[in-house]
Design a protein around this motif. Structure first.
Motif, PDB file in Angstrom:
ATOM      1  N   TYR A 160      -7.929   3.578  -1.712  1.00 34.48           N
ATOM      2  CA  TYR A 160      -7.336   3.803  -0.383  1.00 34.48           C
ATOM      3  C   TYR A 160      -6.498   5.080  -0.354  1.00 34.48           C
ATOM      4  O   TYR A 160      -6.451   5.777   0.669  1.00 34.48           O
ATOM      5  CB  TYR A 160      -6.488   2.595   0.032  1.00 34.48           C
ATOM      6  N   LYS A 161      -5.833   5.399  -1.467  1.00 38.33           N
ATOM      7  CA  LYS A 161      -5.064   6.641  -1.528  1.00 38.33           C
ATOM      8  C   LYS A 161      -6.003   7.834  -1.385  1.00 38.33           C
ATOM      9  O   LYS A 161      -5.704   8.801  -0.660  1.00 38.33           O
ATOM     10  CB  LYS A 161      -4.310   6.734  -2.855  1.00 38.33           C
ATOM     11  N   ARG A 162      -7.146   7.775  -2.061  1.00 36.71           N
ATOM     12  CA  ARG A 162      -8.122   8.858  -1.960  1.00 36.71           C
ATOM     13  C   ARG A 162      -8.622   9.025  -0.525  1.00 36.71           C
ATOM     14  O   ARG A 162      -8.698  10.135   0.009  1.00 36.71           O
ATOM     15  CB  ARG A 162      -9.291   8.561  -2.912  1.00 36.71           C
ATOM     16  N   LYS A 163      -8.916   7.875   0.120  1.00 38.70           N
ATOM     17  CA  LYS A 163      -9.381   7.925   1.514  1.00 38.70           C
ATOM     18  C   LYS A 163      -8.274   8.414   2.445  1.00 38.70           C
ATOM     19  O   LYS A 163      -8.523   9.172   3.389  1.00 38.70           O
ATOM     20  CB  LYS A 163      -9.851   6.527   1.963  1.00 38.70           C
ATOM     21  N   TYR A 164      -7.061   7.968   2.170  1.00 35.42           N
ATOM     22  CA  TYR A 164      -5.904   8.382   2.966  1.00 35.42           C
ATOM     23  C   TYR A 164      -5.740   9.903   2.899  1.00 35.42           C
ATOM     24  O   TYR A 164      -5.582  10.569   3.931  1.00 35.42           O
ATOM     25  CB  TYR A 164      -4.657   7.671   2.446  1.00 35.42           C
ATOM     26  N   GLU A 165      -5.778  10.453   1.706  1.00 35.06           N
ATOM     27  CA  GLU A 165      -5.608  11.896   1.546  1.00 35.06           C
ATOM     28  C   GLU A 165      -6.746  12.666   2.203  1.00 35.06           C
ATOM     29  O   GLU A 165      -6.520  13.727   2.808  1.00 35.06           O
ATOM     30  CB  GLU A 165      -5.517  12.237   0.057  1.00 35.06           C
ATOM     31  N   LEU A 166      -7.965  12.130   2.121  1.00 33.99           N
ATOM     32  CA  LEU A 166      -9.100  12.766   2.791  1.00 33.99           C
ATOM     33  C   LEU A 166      -8.923  12.736   4.301  1.00 33.99           C
ATOM     34  O   LEU A 166      -9.150  13.746   4.993  1.00 33.99           O
ATOM     35  CB  LEU A 166     -10.403  12.054   2.399  1.00 33.99           C
ATOM     36  N   ALA A 167      -8.497  11.576   4.831  1.00 29.63           N
ATOM     37  CA  ALA A 167      -8.305  11.446   6.275  1.00 29.63           C
ATOM     38  C   ALA A 167      -7.205  12.386   6.776  1.00 29.63           C
ATOM     39  O   ALA A 167      -7.355  13.027   7.829  1.00 29.63           O
ATOM     40  CB  ALA A 167      -7.972   9.999   6.630  1.00 29.63           C
ATOM     41  N   VAL A 168      -6.104  12.469   6.034  1.00 28.59           N
ATOM     42  CA  VAL A 168      -5.008  13.374   6.419  1.00 28.59           C
ATOM     43  C   VAL A 168      -5.493  14.820   6.415  1.00 28.59           C
ATOM     44  O   VAL A 168      -5.241  15.589   7.358  1.00 28.59           O
ATOM     45  CB  VAL A 168      -3.809  13.212   5.451  1.00 28.59           C
ATOM     46  N   GLN A 169      -6.208  15.202   5.365  1.00 27.55           N
ATOM     47  CA  GLN A 169      -6.727  16.566   5.264  1.00 27.55           C
ATOM     48  C   GLN A 169      -7.672  16.884   6.421  1.00 27.55           C
ATOM     49  O   GLN A 169      -7.586  17.962   7.020  1.00 27.55           O
ATOM     50  CB  GLN A 169      -7.456  16.733   3.926  1.00 27.55           C
ATOM     51  N   CYS A 170      -8.559  15.948   6.738  1.00 30.63           N
ATOM     52  CA  CYS A 170      -9.524  16.165   7.824  1.00 30.63           C
ATOM     53  C   CYS A 170      -8.827  16.278   9.178  1.00 30.63           C
ATOM     54  O   CYS A 170      -9.203  17.102  10.017  1.00 30.63           O
ATOM     55  CB  CYS A 170     -10.546  15.039   7.846  1.00 30.63           C
ATOM     56  N   CYS A 171      -7.814  15.422   9.408  1.00 27.23           N
ATOM     57  CA  CYS A 171      -7.084  15.488  10.678  1.00 27.23           C
ATOM     58  C   CYS A 171      -6.374  16.835  10.830  1.00 27.23           C
ATOM     59  O   CYS A 171      -6.401  17.449  11.898  1.00 27.23           O
ATOM     60  CB  CYS A 171      -6.069  14.344  10.772  1.00 27.23           C
ATOM     61  N   GLY A 200       1.248   5.889   4.389  1.00 27.89           N
ATOM     62  CA  GLY A 200       0.436   5.086   3.475  1.00 27.89           C
ATOM     63  C   GLY A 200      -0.360   4.084   4.293  1.00 27.89           C
ATOM     64  O   GLY A 200      -0.635   4.319   5.466  1.00 27.89           O
ATOM     65  N   GLY A 201      -0.725   2.974   3.679  1.00 32.31           N
ATOM     66  CA  GLY A 201      -1.451   1.950   4.434  1.00 32.31           C
ATOM     67  C   GLY A 201      -2.893   2.337   4.679  1.00 32.31           C
ATOM     68  O   GLY A 201      -3.496   3.107   3.926  1.00 32.31           O
ATOM     69  N   LEU A 202      -3.445   1.835   5.774  1.00 36.85           N
ATOM     70  CA  LEU A 202      -4.876   1.980   6.044  1.00 36.85           C
ATOM     71  C   LEU A 202      -5.170   2.699   7.357  1.00 36.85           C
ATOM     72  O   LEU A 202      -6.289   2.652   7.847  1.00 36.85           O
ATOM     73  CB  LEU A 202      -5.533   0.583   6.074  1.00 36.85           C
ATOM     74  N   HIS A 203      -4.167   3.368   7.927  1.00 38.25           N
ATOM     75  CA  HIS A 203      -4.383   4.037   9.209  1.00 38.25           C
ATOM     76  C   HIS A 203      -3.448   5.220   9.381  1.00 38.25           C
ATOM     77  O   HIS A 203      -2.438   5.344   8.678  1.00 38.25           O
ATOM     78  CB  HIS A 203      -4.185   3.045  10.363  1.00 38.25           C
ATOM     79  N   LEU A 204      -3.806   6.090  10.324  1.00 39.79           N
ATOM     80  CA  LEU A 204      -2.985   7.230  10.716  1.00 39.79           C
ATOM     81  C   LEU A 204      -2.739   7.151  12.212  1.00 39.79           C
ATOM     82  O   LEU A 204      -3.521   6.537  12.955  1.00 39.79           O
ATOM     83  CB  LEU A 204      -3.689   8.555  10.378  1.00 39.79           C
ATOM     84  N   PHE A 205      -1.672   7.797  12.658  1.00 39.99           N
ATOM     85  CA  PHE A 205      -1.321   7.786  14.086  1.00 39.99           C
ATOM     86  C   PHE A 205      -1.174   9.230  14.548  1.00 39.99           C
ATOM     87  O   PHE A 205      -0.443  10.015  13.927  1.00 39.99           O
ATOM     88  CB  PHE A 205      -0.005   7.022  14.296  1.00 39.99           C
ATOM     89  N   LEU A 206      -1.881   9.575  15.618  1.00 38.12           N
ATOM     90  CA  LEU A 206      -1.889  10.948  16.129  1.00 38.12           C
ATOM     91  C   LEU A 206      -1.264  11.003  17.510  1.00 38.12           C
ATOM     92  O   LEU A 206      -1.526  10.136  18.350  1.00 38.12           O
ATOM     93  CB  LEU A 206      -3.314  11.499  16.204  1.00 38.12           C
ATOM     94  N   GLU A 207      -0.454  12.027  17.729  1.00 38.08           N
ATOM     95  CA  GLU A 207       0.146  12.276  19.038  1.00 38.08           C
ATOM     96  C   GLU A 207      -0.242  13.670  19.520  1.00 38.08           C
ATOM     97  O   GLU A 207      -0.235  14.628  18.748  1.00 38.08           O
ATOM     98  CB  GLU A 207       1.679  12.171  18.963  1.00 38.08           C
ATOM     99  N   PHE A 208      -0.561  13.742  20.819  1.00 39.93           N
ATOM    100  CA  PHE A 208      -0.924  15.014  21.442  1.00 39.93           C
ATOM    101  C   PHE A 208       0.153  15.396  22.468  1.00 39.93           C
ATOM    102  O   PHE A 208       1.163  14.705  22.610  1.00 39.93           O
ATOM    103  CB  PHE A 208      -2.295  14.891  22.111  1.00 39.93           C
ATOM    104  N   GLU A 209      -0.091  16.490  23.184  1.00 38.20           N
ATOM    105  CA  GLU A 209       0.830  16.879  24.251  1.00 38.20           C
ATOM    106  C   GLU A 209       0.962  15.742  25.259  1.00 38.20           C
ATOM    107  O   GLU A 209       0.039  14.939  25.439  1.00 38.20           O
ATOM    108  CB  GLU A 209       0.315  18.139  24.961  1.00 38.20           C
ATOM    109  N   LEU A 241       0.817  -1.214   0.000  1.00 35.97           N
ATOM    110  CA  LEU A 241       0.000   0.000   0.000  1.00 35.97           C
ATOM    111  C   LEU A 241       0.850   1.262   0.000  1.00 35.97           C
ATOM    112  O   LEU A 241       0.748   2.117   0.877  1.00 35.97           O
ATOM    113  CB  LEU A 241      -0.964  -0.023   1.191  1.00 35.97           C
ATOM    114  N   ARG A 242       1.703   1.380  -1.014  1.00 34.15           N
ATOM    115  CA  ARG A 242       2.522   2.579  -1.202  1.00 34.15           C
ATOM    116  C   ARG A 242       1.784   3.507  -2.160  1.00 34.15           C
ATOM    117  O   ARG A 242       1.468   3.154  -3.279  1.00 34.15           O
ATOM    118  CB  ARG A 242       3.885   2.180  -1.782  1.00 34.15           C
ATOM    119  N   TYR A 243       1.481   4.723  -1.673  1.00 27.90           N
ATOM    120  CA  TYR A 243       0.711   5.666  -2.476  1.00 27.90           C
ATOM    121  C   TYR A 243       1.594   6.680  -3.200  1.00 27.90           C
ATOM    122  O   TYR A 243       1.170   7.304  -4.163  1.00 27.90           O
ATOM    123  CB  TYR A 243      -0.287   6.420  -1.592  1.00 27.90           C
ATOM    124  N   SER A 244       2.798   6.900  -2.691  1.00 30.42           N
ATOM    125  CA  SER A 244       3.699   7.856  -3.321  1.00 30.42           C
ATOM    126  C   SER A 244       5.133   7.487  -2.970  1.00 30.42           C
ATOM    127  O   SER A 244       5.370   6.662  -2.087  1.00 30.42           O
ATOM    128  CB  SER A 244       3.393   9.282  -2.839  1.00 30.42           C
TER     129      SER A 244
END
Length: 486
Positions: free
Chosen positions: A391-402, A415-424, A303-306
């Protein structure tokens, strides 16, 4: 009696009648040598045709559950009658099974996030899954592959197979790995029931000389769970934006000895980070210098998008036999097939085959052969293009929304099917989850992925099975909840 019979729409009626009568006999509701109603009478009692009862009685007689006396009717075979309630009470004994369970079973239950995880109610937006979207499944071509294989050797693939695996699939996967740049000299493949069985077989076969495993921190929860089940202590090494910290890896290796290093270099679970080519070579050299073999998890590698292709660790080792590669199509193709593989040194594979045979005999030959046919026919390449585009389209949408809605300190996921978020550091994502659940949104808090009890300020968002409108709504609600907690 005979008043509790209920018909189902999707099963032959005569089989339902047979099973119903069989239950009455084996549970002791009908007594030994008891005469059964005539076919006409039972048909009226159950509201089915007489012919249906005739067919059901014929099957019951064939199974020796009833016998026929000509001119008299059908009777219950004495040996078929089950134990009565009164008889069962005489041998009743309640076992406290908790007292009979070993440490492995207790640990498995404690670490079972499917029992203790986040429940998704109807109508809730769930970011917890990182499974492929079943709406994208290539059903028509999979059906063709199934029919092709069954027409060619259906009688073979429905029988017992080989512990090592289905040879045409093994040969295909060897070429597949060679195309990734892997030197196949001295290497072989074992087919497994997905990644998890492959990991379990390797861990079961290791000599616990040091009793310690090294991995990235955070890392795949299933891997952590299996390390604990096998009694290994775990040392986690922090991850940087381009992969594992080489400085901290070298420090860990200088302080302790390890039996194995477990690494997920591509679209790492949970961070989604891809380890750079330079770091892959440097990490492999460091571990080789300290005599630590590597188990590489080829998670989501397709799942490599770029960006350019990054060769797996096992390709960086050249002719080395110190790296075991665990592969699977589960996150991109059909996880229900449960087909994975281990690529490793031939001598090691020979031992692992024996462990596999002793445990599960072999992976389903039918599943392996149909997967092979699907791959052989070229369907996978076509499906992969379509799936990656979606999945690339969904990935880009998810990144933009986050970026737009969630005020996090850091967002990772190449890439892949998930994102990871870190806070303070002081932020609590479990408290955030409680707040989001009330808003109809759930996600996976990051604590389950950490080796040292950390990660309370992190979370994983799986977007693969979430509709576009729900990605937008869900991230908005999460962002609102974050702002309320700040």
């Amino acid at each position: 009696m005979f008043t509790d019979f209920k018909l189902m729409d999707d099963r032959p009626v005569y089989i339902q009648v047979k099973d119903y009568m069989k239950r009455l006999i084996t549970k002791g509701a009908l007594q030994a040598n008891q005469k059964l109603p005539s076919t006409r009478e039972l048909g009226m009692l159950l509201n089915v045709s007489r012919n249906t009862v005739v067919a059901a009685y014929a099957d019951l007689e064939e199974e020796d559950l009833i016998y026929v006396e000509r001119g008299k009717g059908n009777f219950v075979t004495p040996s078929a009658v089950g134990v009565t309630d009164a008889e069962a009470l005489q041998v009743s004994w309640q076992v406290d099974w908790k007292q009979h369970l070993n440490e492995l079973a207790r640990t498995a239950e404690e670490e079972d996030i499917m029992k203790r995880g986040i429940r998704s109610a109807q109508g809730m937006i769930s970011f917890t899954s990182i499974a492929p979207d079943e709406k994208l499944f290539d059903m028509n071509n999979f059906r063709r592959a199934f029919l092709d294989r069954m027409s060619l050797e259906g009688d073979i693939v429905l029988n017992y197979g080989y512990a090592k695996g289905y040879k045409p699939l093994i040969d295909y996967l060897l070429r597949y790995m060679e195309n990734k740049g892997v030197d196949l000299a001295g290497k072989d493949i074992l087919i497994t029931n997905g990644f998890t069985e492959g990991l379990d077989i390797v861990l079961s076969s290791l000599n616990k000389k040091h009793g310690r495993i090294l991995c990235e921190n955070p890392t795949h929860h299933t891997a952590l769970k299996n390390f604990k089940l096998h009694g290994f202590a775990i040392t986690g090494v922090d991850i940087e934006p381009d992969g594992i910290s080489l400085q901290k890896l070298e420090l860990a290796l200088s302080q302790q000895a390890f039996d194995l290093a477990y690494l997920v270099p591509s679209y790492q679970n949970p961070t989604g980070i891809v380890m750079s080519h330079e770091k892959r070579i440097a990490a492999a050299r460091l571990l080789a210098r300290h005599g630590v073999p590597i188990l590489e998890d080829g998670f989501n590698e397709e799942l490599r998008y770029s960006g350019s292709h990054v060769a797996p660790l096992i390709a960086c080792g050249g002719g080395s036999n110190s790296i075991i590669y665990a592969g699977s199509y589960s996150k991109i193709l059909f996880p229900g097939l449960r087909v994975g593989w281990l690529l490793a040194d031939k001598e090691l594979i020979d031992y692992l085959v024996s462990v596999k045979r002793a445990r599960t005999i072999h992976t389903s030959t039918l599943d392996q052969s149909v997967l092979y046919q699907y791959l052989h026919n070229g369907y996978f390449e076509k499906y992969l293009k379509r799936a990656k585009a979606e999945y690339k389209r969904k990935y880009e949408l998810a990144v933009q929304c986050c970026h737009s809605f969630i005020p996090c300190q850091r967002l990772s996921g190449d890439g892949g099917l998930h994102l990871f978020l870190e806070f303070e550091k002081e932020f609590d994502t479990r408290a955030l989850l409680d707040s989001c659940r009330d808003k109809g949104v759930i996600f996976t808090p990051g604590t389950i992925f950490y080796t040292d009890g950390g990660g309370s300020n992190t979370m994983r968002l799986g977007f693969s099975r979430v509709a576009d409108e729900d990605i937008i709504k869900g991230t908005k609600r999460i962002g609102e909840a974050v702002l309320q907690m700040m």
